[in-house]
Design a protein around this motif. Structure first.
Motif, PDB file in Angstrom:
ATOM      1  N   ALA A  48       0.858  -1.192   0.000  1.00  0.00           N
ATOM      2  CA  ALA A  48       0.000   0.000   0.000  1.00  0.00           C
ATOM      3  C   ALA A  48       0.885   1.230   0.000  1.00  0.00           C
ATOM      4  CB  ALA A  48      -0.905   0.003   1.226  1.00  0.00           C
ATOM      5  N   CYS A  49       0.359   2.321  -0.513  1.00  0.00           N
ATOM      6  CA  CYS A  49       1.146   3.552  -0.512  1.00  0.00           C
ATOM      7  C   CYS A  49       1.162   4.120   0.903  1.00  0.00           C
ATOM      8  CB  CYS A  49       0.569   4.545  -1.512  1.00  0.00           C
ATOM      9  SG  CYS A  49      -0.891   5.435  -0.943  1.00  0.00           S
ATOM     10  N   PRO A  50       2.103   5.008   1.188  1.00  0.00           N
ATOM     11  CA  PRO A  50       2.175   5.554   2.548  1.00  0.00           C
ATOM     12  C   PRO A  50       1.130   6.640   2.818  1.00  0.00           C
ATOM     13  CG  PRO A  50       3.908   6.497   1.195  1.00  0.00           C
ATOM     14  CD  PRO A  50       3.216   5.466   0.347  1.00  0.00           C
ATOM     15  N   SER A  51       0.358   6.994   1.772  1.00  0.00           N
ATOM     16  CA  SER A  51      -0.634   8.061   1.871  1.00  0.00           C
ATOM     17  C   SER A  51       0.067   9.425   1.855  1.00  0.00           C
ATOM     18  CB  SER A  51      -1.462   7.909   3.152  1.00  0.00           C
ATOM     19  OG  SER A  51      -2.514   8.833   3.155  1.00  0.00           O
ATOM     20  N   CYS A  52      -0.638  10.416   1.391  1.00  0.00           N
ATOM     21  CA  CYS A  52      -0.096  11.781   1.375  1.00  0.00           C
ATOM     22  C   CYS A  52      -1.267  12.726   1.163  1.00  0.00           C
ATOM     23  CB  CYS A  52       0.954  11.931   0.274  1.00  0.00           C
ATOM     24  SG  CYS A  52       0.265  11.989  -1.389  1.00  0.00           S
ATOM     25  N   GLY A  53      -0.972  13.975   0.865  1.00  0.00           N
ATOM     26  CA  GLY A  53      -2.029  14.970   0.704  1.00  0.00           C
ATOM     27  C   GLY A  53      -2.991  14.643  -0.421  1.00  0.00           C
ATOM     28  N   ARG A  54      -2.636  13.768  -1.307  1.00  0.00           N
ATOM     29  CA  ARG A  54      -3.535  13.407  -2.405  1.00  0.00           C
ATOM     30  C   ARG A  54      -4.526  12.301  -2.033  1.00  0.00           C
ATOM     31  NH1 ARG A  54      -2.811  15.894  -6.952  1.00  0.00           N
ATOM     32  NH2 ARG A  54      -0.759  16.447  -7.735  1.00  0.00           N
ATOM     33  N   ALA A  55      -4.299  11.644  -0.924  1.00  0.00           N
ATOM     34  CA  ALA A  55      -5.104  10.445  -0.619  1.00  0.00           C
ATOM     35  C   ALA A  55      -6.596  10.747  -0.585  1.00  0.00           C
ATOM     36  CB  ALA A  55      -4.653   9.849   0.706  1.00  0.00           C
ATOM     37  N   GLU A  56      -7.362   9.937  -1.249  1.00  0.00           N
ATOM     38  CA  GLU A  56      -8.817  10.078  -1.317  1.00  0.00           C
ATOM     39  C   GLU A  56      -9.518   9.165  -0.325  1.00  0.00           C
ATOM     40  OE1 GLU A  56     -10.971  11.766  -4.133  1.00  0.00           O
ATOM     41  OE2 GLU A  56      -9.363  13.004  -3.369  1.00  0.00           O
ATOM     42  N   ILE A  84      -2.948  -1.374  -2.492  1.00  0.00           N
ATOM     43  CA  ILE A  84      -3.992  -0.408  -2.122  1.00  0.00           C
ATOM     44  C   ILE A  84      -3.348   0.972  -2.259  1.00  0.00           C
ATOM     45  CG2 ILE A  84      -5.543   0.376  -0.293  1.00  0.00           C
ATOM     46  CD1 ILE A  84      -6.077  -2.450  -0.242  1.00  0.00           C
ATOM     47  N   MET A  85      -3.868   1.797  -3.138  1.00  0.00           N
ATOM     48  CA  MET A  85      -3.248   3.082  -3.405  1.00  0.00           C
ATOM     49  C   MET A  85      -4.245   4.209  -3.109  1.00  0.00           C
ATOM     50  SD  MET A  85      -0.404   1.776  -4.208  1.00  0.00           S
ATOM     51  CE  MET A  85       0.679   3.031  -4.854  1.00  0.00           C
ATOM     52  N   GLY A  86      -3.732   5.257  -2.482  1.00  0.00           N
ATOM     53  CA  GLY A  86      -4.611   6.319  -1.984  1.00  0.00           C
ATOM     54  C   GLY A  86      -5.237   7.209  -3.036  1.00  0.00           C
ATOM     55  N   VAL A 132      -4.403   9.486  -9.077  1.00  0.00           N
ATOM     56  CA  VAL A 132      -3.465  10.361  -9.797  1.00  0.00           C
ATOM     57  C   VAL A 132      -2.135   9.632 -10.003  1.00  0.00           C
ATOM     58  CG1 VAL A 132      -2.167  12.528  -9.703  1.00  0.00           C
ATOM     59  CG2 VAL A 132      -4.549  12.475  -8.959  1.00  0.00           C
ATOM     60  N   ASN A 133      -1.595   9.090  -8.921  1.00  0.00           N
ATOM     61  CA  ASN A 133      -0.292   8.424  -9.013  1.00  0.00           C
ATOM     62  C   ASN A 133      -0.321   6.935  -8.713  1.00  0.00           C
ATOM     63  OD1 ASN A 133       1.114  10.825  -9.608  1.00  0.00           O
ATOM     64  ND2 ASN A 133       1.106  11.384  -7.449  1.00  0.00           N
ATOM     65  N   GLY A 134      -1.386   6.479  -8.039  1.00  0.00           N
ATOM     66  CA  GLY A 134      -1.426   5.095  -7.570  1.00  0.00           C
ATOM     67  C   GLY A 134      -1.205   4.029  -8.630  1.00  0.00           C
ATOM     68  N   PRO A 135      -1.974   4.067  -9.733  1.00  0.00           N
ATOM     69  CA  PRO A 135      -1.801   2.989 -10.720  1.00  0.00           C
ATOM     70  C   PRO A 135      -0.393   2.926 -11.293  1.00  0.00           C
ATOM     71  CG  PRO A 135      -3.879   4.131 -11.062  1.00  0.00           C
ATOM     72  CD  PRO A 135      -3.120   4.933 -10.046  1.00  0.00           C
ATOM     73  N   GLY A 136       0.233   4.084 -11.466  1.00  0.00           N
ATOM     74  CA  GLY A 136       1.595   4.096 -11.994  1.00  0.00           C
ATOM     75  C   GLY A 136       2.589   3.565 -10.973  1.00  0.00           C
ATOM     76  N   GLU A 137       2.408   3.990  -9.701  1.00  0.00           N
ATOM     77  CA  GLU A 137       3.344   3.557  -8.659  1.00  0.00           C
ATOM     78  C   GLU A 137       3.250   2.054  -8.425  1.00  0.00           C
ATOM     79  OE1 GLU A 137       2.705   5.910  -5.121  1.00  0.00           O
ATOM     80  OE2 GLU A 137       3.066   7.780  -6.171  1.00  0.00           O
ATOM     81  N   ALA A 138       2.067   1.491  -8.639  1.00  0.00           N
ATOM     82  CA  ALA A 138       1.882   0.058  -8.354  1.00  0.00           C
ATOM     83  C   ALA A 138       1.667  -0.743  -9.633  1.00  0.00           C
ATOM     84  CB  ALA A 138       0.700  -0.120  -7.401  1.00  0.00           C
TER      85      ALA A 138
HETATM   86  S1  SF4 Z   1      -0.654   6.846  -4.375  1.00  0.00           S
HETATM   87 FE1  SF4 Z   1      -1.454   8.924  -4.223  1.00  0.00          FE
HETATM   88  S2  SF4 Z   1      -2.082   9.114  -2.080  1.00  0.00           S
HETATM   89 FE2  SF4 Z   1      -0.683   7.376  -2.205  1.00  0.00          FE
HETATM   90  S3  SF4 Z   1       1.346   8.254  -1.741  1.00  0.00           S
HETATM   91 FE3  SF4 Z   1       1.128   8.171  -3.980  1.00  0.00          FE
HETATM   92  S4  SF4 Z   1       0.369  10.237  -4.485  1.00  0.00           S
HETATM   93 FE4  SF4 Z   1       0.012   9.965  -2.272  1.00  0.00          FE
END
Ligand code: SF4
Length: 200
Positions: free
Chosen positions: A63-71, A96-98, A101-107
């Motif tokens: 899972a992502c660490p969450s940040c200001g973008r988390a929904e 599990i991505m927050g 915007v970035n989740g699908p790319g990061e994972a």
């Molecule tokens: S996936 Fe979105 S909410 Fe999660 S850390 Fe990356 S930018 Fe932040």
């Protein structure tokens, strides 16, 4: 052999045992935790799986660490998913991505994942958008898709759905969030300035 209770004991043991295993040293491991011996066995198995030294048995939940973008509340949803998958023997990596915007790319390398956006969950398989579900159905959808992929394979699962439509929906929510939040929702520039000033 006296690492102490978790979580510090887990970290110390993983660092020590992992360093040896990485060099090919050792035939047997034991986590010397001050905890239920079942936890010791779980930790040993998890380390071997994480290092690719043992075939995965259960879900590898990331899972992502969450940040200001988390929904969504990433911590809570990840905990719900951990409980939902529990001891189901599905050897897939599930993300599990927050945010969408970035989740699908990061994972993108995960076998299966879901990213939140506009009270919806955008589900993706091996980086390809597969479905859109209501936010409160995200965990159930992950379990359902994990079982489907495990039994039929990713391509067969994807063949059942309209991936192009799912991708369009994900892009629409991504653009809406970007328009609302801007490119720098975490105010990175200000933070970097602060760090520089503190360091100066
Ligand atoms: S996936 Fe979105 S909410 Fe999660 S850390 Fe990356 S930018 Fe932040």
């Amino acid at each position: 052999t006296e690492a102490g209770p978790p979580p510090a004991g887990l970290i110390k043991s993983s660092a020590g045992i992992g360093a040896l295993l990485a060099q090919g040293i050792g035939d047997t491991i034991r986590y010397p935790l001050t905890a239920d011996p079942v936890e010791e066995a779980r930790a040993g198995r998890a380390l071997l799986e994480a290092m690719g030294l043992r075939e995965r048995k259960n879900v590898d939940l990331i899972a992502c660490p969450s940040c200001g973008r988390a929904e969504i509340d990433v911590v809570a949803v990840a905990a719900d998913a951990m409980a939902a998958f529990a001891d189901r023997e599905i050897p897939l990596q599930v993300a599990i991505m927050g945010c969408v915007v970035n989740g699908p790319g990061e994972a993108r390398d995960a076998d299966l994942g879901i990213a939140a956006g506009y009270r919806r969950g955008h589900l993706f398989v091996k980086g390809r958008n597969a479905a859109v579900v209501a936010e409160d159905e995200m965990v159930d959808a992950l379990v359902e898709w994990a079982e489907l992929i495990h039994s039929e394979g990713a391509e067969a699962a994807l063949a059942r759905v309209d991936t192009e439509k799912a991708a369009r929906e994900a892009e629409r929510d991504r653009q809406r969030l970007l328009a609302e939040q801007g490119d720098d929702v975490n105010d990175t520039g200000t933070r970097i300035d602060l760090i520089r000033r503190h360091g100066a």
